[in-house]
Structure formats: C-alpha cells, structure tokens
Write an enzyme that holds these catalytic residues in place. Sequence first.
Site, short mmCIF file in Angstrom:
data_model
loop_
_atom_site.label_atom_id
_atom_site.label_comp_id
_atom_site.label_asym_id
_atom_site.label_seq_id
_atom_site.Cartn_x
_atom_site.Cartn_y
_atom_site.Cartn_z
N ARG A 1 0.84 -1.21 0.00
CA ARG A 1 0.00 0.00 0.00
C ARG A 1 0.88 1.27 0.00
O ARG A 1 0.57 2.24 -0.66
CB ARG A 1 -0.91 0.02 1.23
CG ARG A 1 -1.76 -1.23 1.41
CD ARG A 1 -3.19 -1.05 0.96
NE ARG A 1 -4.02 -2.15 1.42
CZ ARG A 1 -4.19 -3.31 0.78
NH1 ARG A 1 -3.58 -3.52 -0.38
NH2 ARG A 1 -4.96 -4.26 1.28
N GLU B 1 -14.10 -14.53 10.10
CA GLU B 1 -14.10 -13.95 8.74
C GLU B 1 -13.84 -14.98 7.65
O GLU B 1 -12.70 -15.28 7.34
CB GLU B 1 -13.05 -12.83 8.65
CG GLU B 1 -13.00 -12.19 7.26
CD GLU B 1 -11.94 -11.07 7.12
OE1 GLU B 1 -11.17 -10.86 8.07
OE2 GLU B 1 -11.90 -10.45 6.06
N LYS C 1 -17.80 -11.72 10.03
CA LYS C 1 -17.30 -10.74 9.05
C LYS C 1 -17.31 -11.39 7.67
O LYS C 1 -16.33 -12.02 7.27
CB LYS C 1 -15.89 -10.29 9.45
CG LYS C 1 -15.23 -9.34 8.44
CD LYS C 1 -14.04 -8.62 9.05
CE LYS C 1 -13.27 -7.84 8.01
NZ LYS C 1 -12.28 -6.91 8.60
N SER D 1 -14.65 -5.08 2.98
CA SER D 1 -14.91 -4.39 1.70
C SER D 1 -14.35 -5.17 0.52
O SER D 1 -14.87 -5.04 -0.59
CB SER D 1 -14.41 -2.95 1.73
OG SER D 1 -13.03 -2.85 1.97
N GLY D 2 -13.28 -5.91 0.73
CA GLY D 2 -12.82 -6.88 -0.26
C GLY D 2 -12.37 -6.39 -1.62
O GLY D 2 -12.23 -7.19 -2.54
N GLY D 3 -12.16 -5.07 -1.78
CA GLY D 3 -11.74 -4.57 -3.08
C GLY D 3 -12.80 -3.69 -3.74
O GLY D 3 -12.60 -3.15 -4.82
N ARG E 1 -9.58 -1.35 3.28
CA ARG E 1 -9.34 -0.44 2.16
C ARG E 1 -10.43 0.62 2.01
O ARG E 1 -10.16 1.78 1.73
CB ARG E 1 -9.19 -1.23 0.86
CG ARG E 1 -7.85 -1.93 0.76
CD ARG E 1 -7.86 -3.04 -0.26
NE ARG E 1 -8.59 -4.21 0.22
CZ ARG E 1 -8.77 -5.32 -0.48
NH1 ARG E 1 -8.28 -5.40 -1.71
NH2 ARG E 1 -9.43 -6.34 0.02
P1 13P Z 1 -10.90 -4.97 3.30
O1 13P Z 1 -12.09 -4.17 3.79
O2 13P Z 1 -9.86 -4.10 2.62
O3 13P Z 1 -11.31 -6.17 2.53
O4 13P Z 1 -10.15 -5.46 4.60
C1 13P Z 1 -10.89 -6.03 5.60
C2 13P Z 1 -10.12 -7.08 6.27
O5 13P Z 1 -9.91 -7.03 7.45
C3 13P Z 1 -9.63 -8.21 5.48
O6 13P Z 1 -9.21 -9.22 6.32
#
Ligand code: 13P
Length: 339
Positions: free
Chosen positions: A33, A177, A219, A261-263, A292
């Site tokens: 990043r 998650e 999550k 959010s996953g991208g 992100r």
């Molecule tokens: P993102 O929201 O960027 O997907 O990150 C969340 C997260 O904790 C991934 O493990």
Amino acid sequence: MSLRELEGIAQQLVADNRGILAADESTGTIEKRFKAIGVVATEETRRAYREMLFTTPGMEKFISGVIMYDETIRQKTHTGMPFAEWQTRLGIVPGIKVDKGTKPLAGSSTEKITEGLDGLRERLQEYHGLGARFAKWRAVITIGGDLPTQYCLHANAQALARYAALCQEAGLVPIVEPEVLMDGSHTVERCAEVTAETLKRVFDELAIHRVTLEGMLLKPNMVIAGMQCARQADVEEVARGTIRILRRQVPAAVPGIVFLSGGQSAEVATAHLNAMNALGSQPWKLSFSYGRALQAPALEIWKGQETNKEAAQKTFFQRSKCNSAACAGLYTARMEKAA
Ligand code: 13P
C-alpha cells in the site's frame, strides 16, 4: 472473563451505528500500500500512518473498534501512549489480527488454508494483557472452475472454529471472517451459492466447537459478481441478495455482522451497506469492518507527509461518518459532495 462480558463487548462493537476500522495489514501488505503512494515502509512510517488514523479528532463517534497487527498493538503515539490505551480511553475497543496469513492448501492446486493455530492460546493471553478485547481470523475461499472444493471449505471452517473457541476461552470476542473472494469472472448467483455453503460449514463447525454465538461477530463478504464478470449486479440487487443468504445461514443469536470491503471502492462499499440497512431491521446489526474502503482515500492524501496529516484525517473522518450513516440506512450520495 464471563460469557456475559464477551456478549457485552460484541454488542458494544455494533452499537450506536458504529463500526470497525480494520488497520491490521501485515508488514508485507502495508508495504504494498505504501509503495503505491511512494512511501518507504519502516517501523516508524507504519507507526506514523497508524497514529494519523487513530488520532483523528472525533472518530470515536463512528468507530467502535480497531483491528491492529502484532507490531501495531506494541506501538505508541508520539507522546508515548500505547495505541491500545489511547483507543480504550476514547471508548474504542482495541482488536488484534491473530491469524498468520494464508498458505497453499496441501493437495489442492490453488486453494488456501489460514495458519496460526499453534501457540494461539498463549498469544491470545499476551494480547489480552496488551489490552485487546477482540480478535480477527480471515479464511479465504476462491471461486473458479471446480472451486471451492469441499476439502477447502471444511479445513478453513474448522480452523475458524478452533480459533473462535480459543478466543472465547481467553476473554476475546472472535470476529469470524470467511472471505469469498471477488477475484474471477463468476456471476453474482454463483457468489450467492458459494457464500451460502461457506457460511453453512462455518456455523456447523462453530456449533461443534461449542462457540457461544452471542459472544462473536461474523465478518463476511457481500454477495457480489466476480470483478471480471460482464454483468455486475446493481446496489439494490447486491443488498437483497446478501440479506437473503445471511437470513438463511446466520443464526439470530449472532449480535452483529460486520462486512469486509474486499476490493470494492470506498463509495460502493458504503452504498451497499446502506442499501442493506434501508431494507429494514434484521435479526442482527449490520455494520462495517472495512480496511481499504475506510483507509484508501486518506492514505492517498497522507503520502507520508506530516503536513498532509490534517487533510488525511478529515477524509478518514468523512468516510467513517458516511459508513456510520449507512448503518442506519441514512447515507446519501449528497454526503460525499458535502465533503
Ligand atoms: P478490506 O475491507 O480491505 O477487505 O479489509 C478487511 C479485512 O480485514 C480483510 O481481512
């Protein structure tokens, strides 16, 4: 710690339209990043970046918890206060990523298994001593061709459940998650199918491992088409499709669902969460645990410069505020322009 205390922490994390900041990027991920904005990753630049986020004035109105990485939970503000103590004083619950990342799943061509169970009981005790009151473990499920395999779903669900049971024993609320990735050309329908099956496996294993549902948070990913799929579902379709699957698979005893959010872009992730909450009340709170989607706009402005700190904090504050509004179904695109 009693189960009642665990339940209290889980509820606190999703109360009052607040959500979680995932700032738990591993050293390798944060380096990626930083590279994108031309900043060299060192222990000090990582610390300064996290301090910029954590000291954003007023963020505690919208942020209930922060997930940190092992290095970060041992770091301090420039005035010498440990980050966990700083957060606790603001009424923000300190959290810790405890998985050790993904490795190739033996015997499967491209699937992944999350590692980190060995020695976890002792590490959890240490993190509790450092102030953490919740934890995170991320499992990764890939869609494509014949994937995911039953083997991958089973192995990852079992690891998540073993982690969750150890967390509750140690007095930490586990965030469970299982991330079905957006990578690929699969349809939104296929994502719905795989997400349902993944969640079913996960809750079966949580039951076998005697995890108290009232003292955990889920999550998940949203039900969304693969990034390379020609037909992308609109916001309303994602919201309805996601709620449909969650209502089928997630017991009402779980106090909250905090999405990754996953991208997705920052604004799309907010719009999706908002549309779900606008559908009316559900058995569980629906909030965010974005990495992100909360950080990217602020990171872009910060660029490693102390002189950009205030502007970056304003942007992070604005994203947090929009996502908090989305927890109530009250977010509008106008809120973006107001910024
Ligand atoms: P993102 O929201 O960027 O997907 O990150 C969340 C997260 O904790 C991934 O493990």
